[in-house]
Design an enzyme around this catalytic site. Structure first.
Site, PDB file in Angstrom:
ATOM      1  N   ASP A 108       0.757  -1.162  -0.112  1.00 23.69           N
ATOM      2  CA  ASP A 108      -0.022  -0.023  -0.011  1.00 23.69           C
ATOM      3  C   ASP A 108       0.949   1.352  -0.054  1.00 23.69           C
ATOM      4  O   ASP A 108       0.588   2.124  -0.852  1.00 23.69           O
ATOM      5  CB  ASP A 108      -1.063  -0.035   1.139  1.00 23.69           C
ATOM      6  N   ASP A 111       7.488   4.062   3.229  1.00 26.22           N
ATOM      7  CA  ASP A 111       8.020   5.189   3.853  1.00 26.22           C
ATOM      8  C   ASP A 111       9.536   5.069   4.031  1.00 26.22           C
ATOM      9  O   ASP A 111      10.169   5.246   2.875  1.00 26.22           O
ATOM     10  CB  ASP A 111       7.113   5.232   5.370  1.00 26.22           C
ATOM     11  N   LYS A 139       6.273   7.342  -0.409  1.00 29.18           N
ATOM     12  CA  LYS A 139       6.806   8.435   0.409  1.00 29.18           C
ATOM     13  C   LYS A 139       8.098   8.306   0.509  1.00 29.18           C
ATOM     14  O   LYS A 139       8.937   7.686   1.099  1.00 29.18           O
ATOM     15  CB  LYS A 139       6.320   8.551   1.992  1.00 29.18           C
ATOM     16  N   ARG A 173      -9.502   2.823   7.989  1.00 31.87           N
ATOM     17  CA  ARG A 173      -9.184   2.324   6.677  1.00 31.87           C
ATOM     18  C   ARG A 173     -10.379   2.144   5.769  1.00 31.87           C
ATOM     19  O   ARG A 173     -10.164   1.904   4.739  1.00 31.87           O
ATOM     20  CB  ARG A 173      -8.908   0.751   7.029  1.00 31.87           C
TER      21      ARG A 173
HETATM   22  P1  IMP Z   1       8.417   1.693   6.227  1.00 32.91           P
HETATM   23  O1  IMP Z   1       8.945   0.314   6.585  1.00 32.91           O
HETATM   24  O2  IMP Z   1       8.923   2.872   6.863  1.00 32.91           O
HETATM   25  O3  IMP Z   1       8.341   1.596   4.715  1.00 32.91           O
HETATM   26  O4  IMP Z   1       6.851   1.579   6.462  1.00 32.91           O
HETATM   27  C1  IMP Z   1       5.858   0.774   5.775  1.00 32.91           C
HETATM   28  C2  IMP Z   1       4.860   0.653   6.587  1.00 32.91           C
HETATM   29  O5  IMP Z   1       4.346   1.596   7.595  1.00 32.91           O
HETATM   30  C3  IMP Z   1       3.400   0.819   5.723  1.00 32.91           C
HETATM   31  O6  IMP Z   1       3.334  -0.629   5.244  1.00 32.91           O
HETATM   32  C4  IMP Z   1       2.465   0.922   6.480  1.00 32.91           C
HETATM   33  O7  IMP Z   1       1.768   0.104   7.220  1.00 32.91           O
HETATM   34  C5  IMP Z   1       3.098   1.890   7.331  1.00 32.91           C
HETATM   35  N1  IMP Z   1       2.992   3.657   7.067  1.00 32.91           N
HETATM   36  C6  IMP Z   1       3.970   4.338   6.717  1.00 32.91           C
HETATM   37  N2  IMP Z   1       3.289   5.627   6.354  1.00 32.91           N
HETATM   38  C7  IMP Z   1       2.034   5.425   6.541  1.00 32.91           C
HETATM   39  C8  IMP Z   1       1.037   6.526   6.564  1.00 32.91           C
HETATM   40  O8  IMP Z   1       1.332   7.586   6.133  1.00 32.91           O
HETATM   41  N3  IMP Z   1      -0.256   6.254   6.900  1.00 32.91           N
HETATM   42  C9  IMP Z   1      -0.507   4.715   7.274  1.00 32.91           C
HETATM   43  N4  IMP Z   1       0.445   3.816   7.442  1.00 32.91           N
HETATM   44  C10 IMP Z   1       1.913   4.089   7.050  1.00 32.91           C
HETATM   45 MG    MG Z   2       1.548  -1.805   4.728  1.00 26.64          MG
END
Ligand code: IMP
Ligand code: MG
Length: 191
Positions: A108, A111, A139, A173
């Site tokens: 989805d 980040d 992002k 959600r």
């Molecule tokens: P990462 O490991 O930092 O890339 O984070 C990924 C996970 O963090 C995603 O699969 C989401 O579950 C959650 N996440 C990151 N940013 C957001 C946001 O803006 N809204 C909701 N969930 C987020």
């Molecule tokens: Mg996720």
């Protein structure tokens, strides 16, 4: 602001709509068409991470018109305040075997990239024929690990976003759009 018939109790936590349901749908269909072309004649397995990916996975699957299989994994939940940087725990593994299969990892939102990095590393040890990434919302402002993303829906700025499957503390959600959560919700909790 157009409220899409959403109850005011939920809407009052939303700063603004970033992408409408229609904008998301159009983009998801474009991704599905590209994937159908690229994987024609191959054995495609879509792999998703629960629970944020549910809306995207359902709409993407509907837009892909070649035979495919789908399966899900689950990792320990993400909380905006307390994050174990670099530490992602797999809570539920895949049930189907991906060895020798063409895997498309569907996410989805990315980040920092830590979650994806960890999960890709794990899946690669199972020797799939290929593995690529499809992410709806990217992002890249806070990216810590560079990630090759073959299919990308939208680049978005560094806001906390909810809806279309994405949550804040398991809520929101079910919003049909992608919305920016109000800053004071992140500080003081849901109204
Ligand atoms: P990462 O490991 O930092 O890339 O984070 C990924 C996970 O963090 C995603 O699969 C989401 O579950 C959650 N996440 C990151 N940013 C957001 C946001 O803006 N809204 C909701 N969930 C987020
Ligand atoms: Mg996720």
């Amino acid at each position: 602001m157009e409220d899409y018939g959403i109850n005011p109790q939920m809407m009052q936590n939303i700063e603004r709509v970033m992408f409408t349901p229609q904008q998301i749908q159009t983009r998801v269909e474009e991704l599905g068409n590209r994937i159908s072309r690229d994987y024609a004649g191959k054995s495609l397995v879509l792999v998703g991470v629960l629970r944020g990916v549910i809306f995207f996975m359902v709409d993407l699957m509907r837009s892909i018109d070649i035979p495919l299989e789908v399966d899900f994994m689950s990792v320990s939940s993400y909380s905006p305040e307390s994050r174990d940087m670099g530490l992602v725990r797999m809570v539920k593994d895949l049930e189907i075997s991906i060895t020798g299969q063409h895997v498309l990892f569907v996410e989805d939102i990315i980040d920092t990239g830590l979650t994806l990095h960890y999960l890709l590393r794990t899946l690669k040890t199972r020797q799939p024929a290929s593995i690529e990434v499809c992410v709806l919302f990217n992002k890249d402002k806070r990216r810590l690990i560079d990630m090759p993303i073959k299919y990308k829906g939208f680049d978005i700025p560094d806001y906390y976003v909810v809806g279309y499957g994405l949550d804040y503390r398991e809520k929101f959600r079910n919003l049909p759009f992608l919305g920016i959560l109000k800053a004071d919700v992140l500080q003081n909790g849901i109204d």
